[in-house]
Design a protein around this motif. Structure first.
Motif, short mmCIF file in Angstrom:
data_model
loop_
_atom_site.label_atom_id
_atom_site.label_comp_id
_atom_site.label_asym_id
_atom_site.label_seq_id
_atom_site.Cartn_x
_atom_site.Cartn_y
_atom_site.Cartn_z
N ALA A 1 2.08 -9.95 99.21
CA ALA A 1 0.88 -10.78 99.02
C ALA A 1 0.37 -10.75 97.58
O ALA A 1 -0.06 -11.77 97.04
CB ALA A 1 -0.22 -10.35 99.99
N LYS A 2 0.42 -9.58 96.96
CA LYS A 2 -0.16 -9.45 95.62
C LYS A 2 0.89 -9.08 94.58
O LYS A 2 0.56 -8.51 93.53
CB LYS A 2 -1.27 -8.40 95.64
CG LYS A 2 -2.44 -8.78 96.54
CD LYS A 2 -3.53 -7.72 96.52
CE LYS A 2 -4.68 -8.10 97.42
NZ LYS A 2 -5.76 -7.08 97.41
N ASN A 3 2.14 -9.42 94.87
CA ASN A 3 3.20 -9.07 93.93
C ASN A 3 4.24 -10.19 93.93
O ASN A 3 5.03 -10.32 94.88
CB ASN A 3 3.85 -7.74 94.31
CG ASN A 3 4.75 -7.20 93.22
OD1 ASN A 3 5.77 -7.79 92.91
ND2 ASN A 3 4.38 -6.06 92.64
N LEU B 1 3.86 -16.92 105.45
CA LEU B 1 4.36 -18.23 105.03
C LEU B 1 3.40 -18.88 104.03
O LEU B 1 3.84 -19.54 103.07
CB LEU B 1 4.56 -19.13 106.24
CG LEU B 1 5.65 -18.72 107.24
CD1 LEU B 1 5.70 -19.70 108.40
CD2 LEU B 1 7.01 -18.63 106.57
N LYS B 2 2.11 -18.70 104.24
CA LYS B 2 1.14 -19.30 103.33
C LYS B 2 1.21 -18.66 101.95
O LYS B 2 1.14 -19.37 100.93
CB LYS B 2 -0.27 -19.15 103.91
CG LYS B 2 -1.34 -19.87 103.10
CD LYS B 2 -2.68 -19.84 103.79
CE LYS B 2 -3.70 -20.66 103.00
NZ LYS B 2 -5.02 -20.67 103.67
N VAL B 3 1.36 -17.35 101.90
CA VAL B 3 1.47 -16.66 100.62
C VAL B 3 2.73 -17.11 99.88
O VAL B 3 2.69 -17.42 98.68
CB VAL B 3 1.48 -15.13 100.83
CG1 VAL B 3 1.88 -14.42 99.55
CG2 VAL B 3 0.11 -14.66 101.27
N LEU B 4 3.86 -17.16 100.60
CA LEU B 4 5.10 -17.60 99.96
C LEU B 4 5.03 -19.06 99.55
O LEU B 4 5.54 -19.45 98.50
CB LEU B 4 6.28 -17.38 100.90
CG LEU B 4 6.59 -15.92 101.26
CD1 LEU B 4 7.70 -15.86 102.31
CD2 LEU B 4 6.99 -15.12 100.04
N GLY B 5 4.38 -19.89 100.40
CA GLY B 5 4.28 -21.31 100.11
C GLY B 5 3.34 -21.64 98.97
O GLY B 5 3.31 -22.79 98.49
N SER B 6 2.58 -20.66 98.51
CA SER B 6 1.70 -20.90 97.36
C SER B 6 2.50 -21.07 96.08
O SER B 6 1.98 -21.55 95.07
CB SER B 6 0.70 -19.74 97.22
OG SER B 6 1.39 -18.52 96.93
N VAL C 1 8.79 -23.23 98.48
CA VAL C 1 8.46 -24.22 99.53
C VAL C 1 9.72 -24.76 100.20
O VAL C 1 9.81 -24.87 101.42
CB VAL C 1 7.62 -25.37 98.93
CG1 VAL C 1 7.44 -26.49 99.95
CG2 VAL C 1 6.28 -24.84 98.46
N ALA C 2 10.74 -25.10 99.38
CA ALA C 2 11.97 -25.67 99.95
C ALA C 2 12.65 -24.69 100.89
O ALA C 2 13.15 -25.10 101.96
CB ALA C 2 12.93 -26.05 98.81
N ALA C 3 12.67 -23.41 100.54
CA ALA C 3 13.31 -22.41 101.40
C ALA C 3 12.59 -22.31 102.74
O ALA C 3 13.23 -22.17 103.79
CB ALA C 3 13.33 -21.05 100.71
N LEU D 1 2.15 -26.92 102.42
CA LEU D 1 3.60 -27.06 102.26
C LEU D 1 4.00 -28.52 102.08
O LEU D 1 4.85 -28.85 101.22
CB LEU D 1 4.33 -26.47 103.47
CG LEU D 1 4.27 -24.95 103.64
CD1 LEU D 1 4.89 -24.54 104.97
CD2 LEU D 1 4.98 -24.26 102.49
N VAL D 2 3.40 -29.40 102.87
CA VAL D 2 3.75 -30.81 102.79
C VAL D 2 3.33 -31.39 101.43
O VAL D 2 4.09 -32.16 100.81
CB VAL D 2 3.08 -31.60 103.94
CG1 VAL D 2 3.26 -33.11 103.73
CG2 VAL D 2 3.68 -31.19 105.27
#
Length: 405
Positions: free
Chosen positions: A309-311, A349-354, A359-361, A400-401
Motif C-alpha cells: 500500500a505504501k511502497n 486492486l484499488k491500490v495497484l490500480g492507482s 491497470v492493464a495487468a 480502472l475504466v
C-alpha cells in the motif's frame, strides 16, 4: 419434255421418212413397170413400216425399263439419304447434348476453381495465424525464461539475505545482553525484551509443530505492540525468521496463518526489506497451497495490501509475479460471501490500480469481472460492511475504466 415423248416423235419422223422414200421409189420406177411393181413396192413399204414400228416399240420398252431402273435407284438413294439425314440429326442432337453437358461441367469446374481459390486463401490465413501464434509462443517463452531467471536471481538474493540474517541472529543474544546492561528506561520494557530473542532463536525453530505454533502466537502478541515492534523485530530481523519458518512448515496451515499475520504487523520502514527477502512470495505460496482455507485467504489479502500500500517498489514486485494477480482474484472468487476477503481484495486492486502501469495487468487478469460480481451481489445489502464493499467496488471499477480509456 420427257424421254418417252422424244422417243415417240423419233418413231413418227422415221415412219414419215419411210413413206417419202417409198414415194420416190415409185416415181423412179413408174416409167418402167408402174402397174406391175406398184403392189410389190407397197408390200415392201408395209414390211419396212412394220419393222420400224417393232424397232420403235423395242426402243420404247428399253427406255421405259431404264426409266424404271433409274426411278428405283432414285427411290433407294432418297431412302438412303433420308436415313443418313436422320442419323445426322441424331448425331447433331447427341453433339448438342454433349455440348450442354460439357458446358455444365465447365461451370462446375469454374465453381470448383473458385472454391479451391477460397479454400487456398483460408488455408493461407490459417498458416499465417499459426505462424503468428508460434511467434507469440516464442515471445512468451522468452518472457517466461527471463522471469524464471529473475526469480532465480531473487531466490539467490534471498538466500544471501537469509545467510546474513542467520549471522545476525547468532549475535542477537550478545546484543540483547548489551541492552540489558544499559538503562532502557523502565523495568517493564526490560522484562518484555527478554522473551523475544528466545522466541526468535530457539522456540520457533523447534521440530515440534505445536511448539512452533505456540511460539509464533506469543511472538505475534509482542509484534502487535506498536511501542515495541520497531525495537524487537528490527533488532532480530524477525520477519526473516518468519519467512524461513513459513518455508520450513509449508504444509502447516496454522503456521502459514501466523506467518501472514506476523508479516502484516511490519512497520513501514521494514516493508521494502521484507519484500526483498521473500515476504510477498511467502504469502502468495501460502495462498496457492491452501486455496480453500477462508481465514488464511482473508489474512493473506490483508497482508499483501499492507506490504504494497505504501511502497511502490513492492507494488512492482507483486505485479511482476506472473501468478500474483490470478492468485488474488481466485481468492476473491472462491469466497464471494466473505466480506473481509472482498474488502481487502478490492483495496489491494484499488491500490495497484492507482498506478497506470498496473491497470492493464488487472484488467487482463479479470479484475473488472470480479469487481462487477461483488458489486452486483451486495448492491442492495443493508449490512454496513457489505455496503462499504459495494461502494469500494464501484469506485475501483470507475478508476480502472477511466485509466484504461
Amino acid at each position: 419434255m420427257s424421254p418417252r415423248a422424244n422417243q415417240t416423235e423419233a418413231v413418227e419422223e422415221s415412219s414419215v421418212g419411210s413413206f417419202h422414200e417409198v414415194d420416190r421409189v415409185e416415181m423412179d420406177d413408174s416409167d418402167h413397170d408402174e402397174d406391175a411393181s406398184s403392189s410389190s413396192l407397197r408390200s415392201a413399204s408395209l414390211v419396212n413400216l412394220t419393222t420400224d414400228s417393232k424397232t420403235a416399240k423395242a426402243h420404247n420398252g428399253w427406255i421405259w425399263n431404264l426409266i424404271g431402273l433409274f426411278s428405283i435407284l432414285g427411290f433407294g438413294m432418297s431412302a438412303f439419304l433420308m436415313n443418313q439425314l436422320v442419323h445426322a440429326r441424331e448425331e447433331l442432337e447427341a453433339i448438342r447434348s454433349d455440348s450442354e453437358t460439357l458446358f455444365a461441367h465447365k461451370q462446375i469446374i469454374n465453381k470448383n476453381a473458385k472454391a479451391h481459390n477460397w479454400l487456398a486463401g483460408r488455408v493461407e490465413k490459417f498458416y499465417m495465424k499459426v505462424e503468428s501464434l508460434e511467434q507469440d509462443v516464442a515471445a512468451s517463452m522468452d518472457v517466461l525464461s527471463q522471469e524464471t531467471s529473475r526469480w532465480e536471481d531473487a531466490f539467490l538474493n534471498v538466500a544471501d539475505e537469509l545467510h546474513n540474517a542467520t549471522s545476525s541472529l547468532r549475535e542477537l543474544e550478545t546484543e540483547v545482553a548489551a541492552y540489558k546492561s544499559r538503562s532502557l528506561g523502565s523495568d517493564s520494557l526490560k522484562a518484555e525484551l527478554d522473551p523475544v530473542p528466545q522466541l526468535l532463536m530457539r522456540d520457533i525453530w523447534s521440530d515440534d509443530e505445536r511448539e512452533v505454533v505456540q511460539a509464533m502466537n506469543t511472538l505475534l502478541t509482542f509484534a502487535r505492540d506498536e511501542s515495541l515492534v520497531d525495537k524487537k523485530l528490527s533488532l532480530g530481523f524477525g520477519h526473516v525468521n518468519v519467512i524461513l519458518i513459513m518455508a520450513r512448515w509449508k504444509d502447516s496451515v496454522s503456521i502459514q496463518r501466523y506467518g501472514c499475520q506476523m508479516l502484516s504487523t511490519l512497520p513501514q520502514a521494514m516493508l521494502k526489506h521484507a519484500a526483498s527477502v521473500g515476504a510477498l512470495d511467502a504469502v502468495l505460496l501460502a495462498m496457492k497451497r491452501f486455496p480453500s482455507d477462508e481465514h488464511l485467504q482473508e489474512q493473506a489479502l490483508y497482508t499483501l495490501h499492507h506490504l504494497v500500500a505504501k511502497n511502490s517498489g513492492n507494488m512492482m514486485r507483486l505485479v511482476e509475479r506472473l501468478t500474483a494477480m490470478p492468485i488474488v482474484l481466485d481468492a476473491m472468487r472462491s469466497f464471494p460471501d466473505s466480506a473481509v476477503a472482498q474488502f481487502y481484495g478490492i483495496r489491494l486492486l484499488k491500490v495497484l490500480g492507482s498506478k497506470h502501469q498496473f491497470v492493464a495487468a488487472i484488467i487482463e487478469a479479470g479484475g473488472l469481472v470480479v469487481l462487477g460480481d461483488t458489486y452486483a451481489r451486495w448492491l442492495y445489502s443493508v449490512d454496513e460492511l457489505e455496503k462499504g464493499v459495494v461502494e469500494l467496488a464501484r469506485t475501483t471499477m470507475a478508476s480502472l475504466v477511466s485509466k484504461a480509456a
